[in-house]
Design a protein around this motif. Sequence first.
Motif, PDB file in Angstrom:
ATOM      1  N   PRO A 173       0.817  -1.225   0.000  1.00  0.00           N
ATOM      2  CA  PRO A 173       0.000   0.000   0.000  1.00  0.00           C
ATOM      3  C   PRO A 173       0.848   1.272   0.000  1.00  0.00           C
ATOM      4  CG  PRO A 173      -0.806  -1.568   1.635  1.00  0.00           C
ATOM      5  CD  PRO A 173       0.516  -2.089   1.158  1.00  0.00           C
ATOM      6  N   ALA A 174       1.969   1.258   0.729  1.00  0.00           N
ATOM      7  CA  ALA A 174       2.834   2.439   0.749  1.00  0.00           C
ATOM      8  C   ALA A 174       3.419   2.700  -0.635  1.00  0.00           C
ATOM      9  CB  ALA A 174       3.951   2.244   1.772  1.00  0.00           C
ATOM     10  N   SER A 175       3.847   1.645  -1.315  1.00  0.00           N
ATOM     11  CA  SER A 175       4.398   1.793  -2.667  1.00  0.00           C
ATOM     12  C   SER A 175       3.342   2.310  -3.636  1.00  0.00           C
ATOM     13  CB  SER A 175       4.939   0.447  -3.156  1.00  0.00           C
ATOM     14  OG  SER A 175       5.941  -0.039  -2.294  1.00  0.00           O
TER      15      SER A 175
ATOM     16  N   ARG B  28       1.367   6.361  -7.217  1.00  0.00           N
ATOM     17  CA  ARG B  28       0.143   6.772  -7.901  1.00  0.00           C
ATOM     18  C   ARG B  28      -0.371   8.148  -7.470  1.00  0.00           C
ATOM     19  NH1 ARG B  28       1.564   3.438 -10.862  1.00  0.00           N
ATOM     20  NH2 ARG B  28       0.441   1.604 -11.656  1.00  0.00           N
ATOM     21  N   TYR B  29       0.074   8.631  -6.322  1.00  0.00           N
ATOM     22  CA  TYR B  29      -0.398   9.923  -5.824  1.00  0.00           C
ATOM     23  C   TYR B  29       0.785  10.818  -5.487  1.00  0.00           C
ATOM     24  CZ  TYR B  29      -4.680   7.211  -5.175  1.00  0.00           C
ATOM     25  OH  TYR B  29      -5.765   6.399  -5.377  1.00  0.00           O
ATOM     26  N   ARG B  30       0.521  12.096  -5.444  1.00  0.00           N
ATOM     27  CA  ARG B  30       1.548  13.049  -5.028  1.00  0.00           C
ATOM     28  C   ARG B  30       1.491  13.187  -3.503  1.00  0.00           C
ATOM     29  NH1 ARG B  30       1.388  18.049  -9.460  1.00  0.00           N
ATOM     30  NH2 ARG B  30       1.983  16.770 -11.286  1.00  0.00           N
TER      31      ARG B  30
ATOM     32  N   MET C 140       5.688  -1.093  -9.778  1.00  0.00           N
ATOM     33  CA  MET C 140       4.523  -0.246 -10.027  1.00  0.00           C
ATOM     34  C   MET C 140       4.855   0.911 -10.959  1.00  0.00           C
ATOM     35  SD  MET C 140       2.371  -0.032  -6.476  1.00  0.00           S
ATOM     36  CE  MET C 140       1.562  -1.483  -5.800  1.00  0.00           C
ATOM     37  N   GLU C 141       6.066   1.442 -10.858  1.00  0.00           N
ATOM     38  CA  GLU C 141       6.445   2.542 -11.749  1.00  0.00           C
ATOM     39  C   GLU C 141       6.540   2.076 -13.197  1.00  0.00           C
ATOM     40  OE1 GLU C 141      10.030   3.949 -10.043  1.00  0.00           O
ATOM     41  OE2 GLU C 141       9.029   5.096  -8.445  1.00  0.00           O
ATOM     42  N   ASN C 142       6.858   0.794 -13.392  1.00  0.00           N
ATOM     43  CA  ASN C 142       6.949   0.260 -14.754  1.00  0.00           C
ATOM     44  C   ASN C 142       5.607  -0.223 -15.306  1.00  0.00           C
ATOM     45  OD1 ASN C 142       9.761   0.636 -14.923  1.00  0.00           O
ATOM     46  ND2 ASN C 142      10.156  -1.304 -13.867  1.00  0.00           N
ATOM     47  N   LEU C 143       4.576  -0.210 -14.455  1.00  0.00           N
ATOM     48  CA  LEU C 143       3.250  -0.638 -14.895  1.00  0.00           C
ATOM     49  C   LEU C 143       2.502   0.543 -15.490  1.00  0.00           C
ATOM     50  CD1 LEU C 143       1.080  -2.887 -14.954  1.00  0.00           C
ATOM     51  CD2 LEU C 143       0.329  -2.053 -12.711  1.00  0.00           C
ATOM     52  N   ARG C 144       1.957   0.363 -16.666  1.00  0.00           N
ATOM     53  CA  ARG C 144       1.215   1.448 -17.330  1.00  0.00           C
ATOM     54  C   ARG C 144      -0.015   1.820 -16.522  1.00  0.00           C
ATOM     55  NH1 ARG C 144       0.130  -0.987 -23.113  1.00  0.00           N
ATOM     56  NH2 ARG C 144      -1.398   0.712 -23.043  1.00  0.00           N
ATOM     57  N   THR C 145      -0.183   3.109 -16.261  1.00  0.00           N
ATOM     58  CA  THR C 145      -1.321   3.571 -15.467  1.00  0.00           C
ATOM     59  C   THR C 145      -2.634   3.488 -16.231  1.00  0.00           C
ATOM     60  OG1 THR C 145      -0.884   5.859 -16.195  1.00  0.00           O
ATOM     61  CG2 THR C 145       0.120   5.128 -14.125  1.00  0.00           C
ATOM     62  N   ASP C 146      -2.561   3.484 -17.581  1.00  0.00           N
ATOM     63  CA  ASP C 146      -3.814   3.446 -18.341  1.00  0.00           C
ATOM     64  C   ASP C 146      -4.546   2.118 -18.183  1.00  0.00           C
ATOM     65  OD1 ASP C 146      -1.997   1.950 -19.723  1.00  0.00           O
ATOM     66  OD2 ASP C 146      -2.325   2.914 -21.669  1.00  0.00           O
ATOM     67  N   MET C 147      -3.846   1.056 -17.789  1.00  0.00           N
ATOM     68  CA  MET C 147      -4.516  -0.220 -17.544  1.00  0.00           C
ATOM     69  C   MET C 147      -5.445  -0.100 -16.336  1.00  0.00           C
ATOM     70  SD  MET C 147      -1.259  -2.790 -18.098  1.00  0.00           S
ATOM     71  CE  MET C 147      -2.233  -4.224 -17.677  1.00  0.00           C
TER      72      MET C 147
ATOM     73  N   PRO D 171      -1.977  -8.447  -9.957  1.00  0.00           N
ATOM     74  CA  PRO D 171      -1.578  -9.545 -10.855  1.00  0.00           C
ATOM     75  C   PRO D 171      -0.448  -9.169 -11.804  1.00  0.00           C
ATOM     76  CG  PRO D 171      -3.967  -9.403 -10.721  1.00  0.00           C
ATOM     77  CD  PRO D 171      -3.433  -8.188 -10.044  1.00  0.00           C
ATOM     78  N   ASN D 172      -0.374  -7.906 -12.184  1.00  0.00           N
ATOM     79  CA  ASN D 172       0.650  -7.489 -13.134  1.00  0.00           C
ATOM     80  C   ASN D 172       1.991  -7.195 -12.480  1.00  0.00           C
ATOM     81  OD1 ASN D 172      -0.373  -7.040 -16.098  1.00  0.00           O
ATOM     82  ND2 ASN D 172      -2.074  -6.420 -14.782  1.00  0.00           N
ATOM     83  N   ILE D 173       2.022  -7.093 -11.165  1.00  0.00           N
ATOM     84  CA  ILE D 173       3.303  -6.868 -10.486  1.00  0.00           C
ATOM     85  C   ILE D 173       3.650  -8.054  -9.584  1.00  0.00           C
ATOM     86  CG2 ILE D 173       3.045  -4.356 -10.535  1.00  0.00           C
ATOM     87  CD1 ILE D 173       2.388  -4.557  -7.491  1.00  0.00           C
ATOM     88  N   ARG D 174       3.016  -9.198  -9.805  1.00  0.00           N
ATOM     89  CA  ARG D 174       3.273 -10.341  -8.926  1.00  0.00           C
ATOM     90  C   ARG D 174       4.732 -10.789  -8.985  1.00  0.00           C
ATOM     91  NH1 ARG D 174       0.155 -12.173 -13.173  1.00  0.00           N
ATOM     92  NH2 ARG D 174       1.090 -13.792 -14.519  1.00  0.00           N
ATOM     93  N   GLY D 175       5.375 -10.603 -10.135  1.00  0.00           N
ATOM     94  CA  GLY D 175       6.793 -10.939 -10.218  1.00  0.00           C
ATOM     95  C   GLY D 175       7.626 -10.094  -9.262  1.00  0.00           C
ATOM     96  N   GLY D 176       7.325  -8.799  -9.197  1.00  0.00           N
ATOM     97  CA  GLY D 176       8.031  -7.916  -8.282  1.00  0.00           C
ATOM     98  C   GLY D 176       7.737  -8.253  -6.830  1.00  0.00           C
ATOM     99  N   ILE D 177       6.492  -8.624  -6.543  1.00  0.00           N
ATOM    100  CA  ILE D 177       6.122  -8.985  -5.166  1.00  0.00           C
ATOM    101  C   ILE D 177       6.859 -10.243  -4.735  1.00  0.00           C
ATOM    102  CG2 ILE D 177       4.225  -9.735  -3.694  1.00  0.00           C
ATOM    103  CD1 ILE D 177       2.372  -7.942  -5.345  1.00  0.00           C
TER     104      ILE D 177
END
Length: 258
Positions: free
Chosen positions: A80-82, A87-89, A151-158, A179-185
Motif C-alpha cells: 500500500p505504501a508503494s 500513484r499519488y503526489r 509499479m512505476e513500470n506498470l502502465r497507469t492506463d490499464m 496480478p501485473n506486479i506479482r513478479g516484483g512482489i
Amino acid sequence: MNRLPSWVILTLTLAFLIGPFLIIIAAALSAGNSLAFPPQGLSLKWFIKVFTIESFRASFGVSMFLAVGGTLTALALGIPASYAMTRYRVPGAEAVRLIVSSPIIVPGIIVGLALLRYLVLPTGIGMLTALFLAHTALVLPYAVRVVSASMENLRTDMEEAALILGCTRFQAVTKVVLPNIRGGILAAFILGFVTSFNQVPVSLFLSGPGIRTLPIDMIAYMEINYDPSVAALSALLAFLSIGIILAAERFLGFSKYV
C-alpha cells in the motif's frame, strides 16, 4: 596475449568470491573431529549430525518464522505504501522513502542496540516479539523499493481502463495492479526472506534464553564446540540460498528487480 590479463583478473576474482565457500564445503566433508582445512579424510557424518542437534532445529524454526512472517508483514505494509507513493503526489514522499530505507542505511549493530535500549527494556515485550518487529523493519525497505519499481513500470492506463469499465479502486488494484506486479512482489519476498534469515547484528542484541535465530545459535555453538557440524550447516544454508536465488532468476527474472 591481450586477453591474458583479463582472464587472470577474472580467475582471481572468482577465487576470492567462491574460494571461501569451497573451503567450507571441504571442511564439512572432513572425517576428523575438529574443524580444519584441508579435511582429514572424507565423510558425510557431520551433515547427518546437523539434523540431530536439538538447538539447531529449534533455532531454524525461529528463523523460518521470522523470515516468512516478517517478510509477509513487510509486504502487507509496503505494497500500500508503494502504491500511494507511485500513484499519488504524497507530501514528503522522498522523506518517507529515506525514513523507510533507514534500517538498511544505519549499521545493524546500532539498530539492534537502539531497539534493545528503547523498545525491549522500557516496554518489557518478549524477545520473540521484538525480533519479529525488528526483522519486519529490516525487510520493509526491500519490499517498498522492489514493489515501487514494479509499479512505476506498470502502465497507469490499464488501471484507468478498469475504473472506466466500472471497477472500484480496490477492485482495480486487486484485479489489475497486483496480478501485473506479482513478479516484483515475489522477488521482494525472496529478497526479504534471505535477508531476514541471514540477519546477525540485530538478532544478536535481541536474542535471549530459548529464543535464538539460527545464525546466532551457530555462533553460540562454536563457542563450546569446534567440530565441522557448523561448516556442514553453513554449506547447507548456502546451497539453500543459492537454490532460491537461481529459481527466482529462472522463473521470475530476479535480476530485473534488484
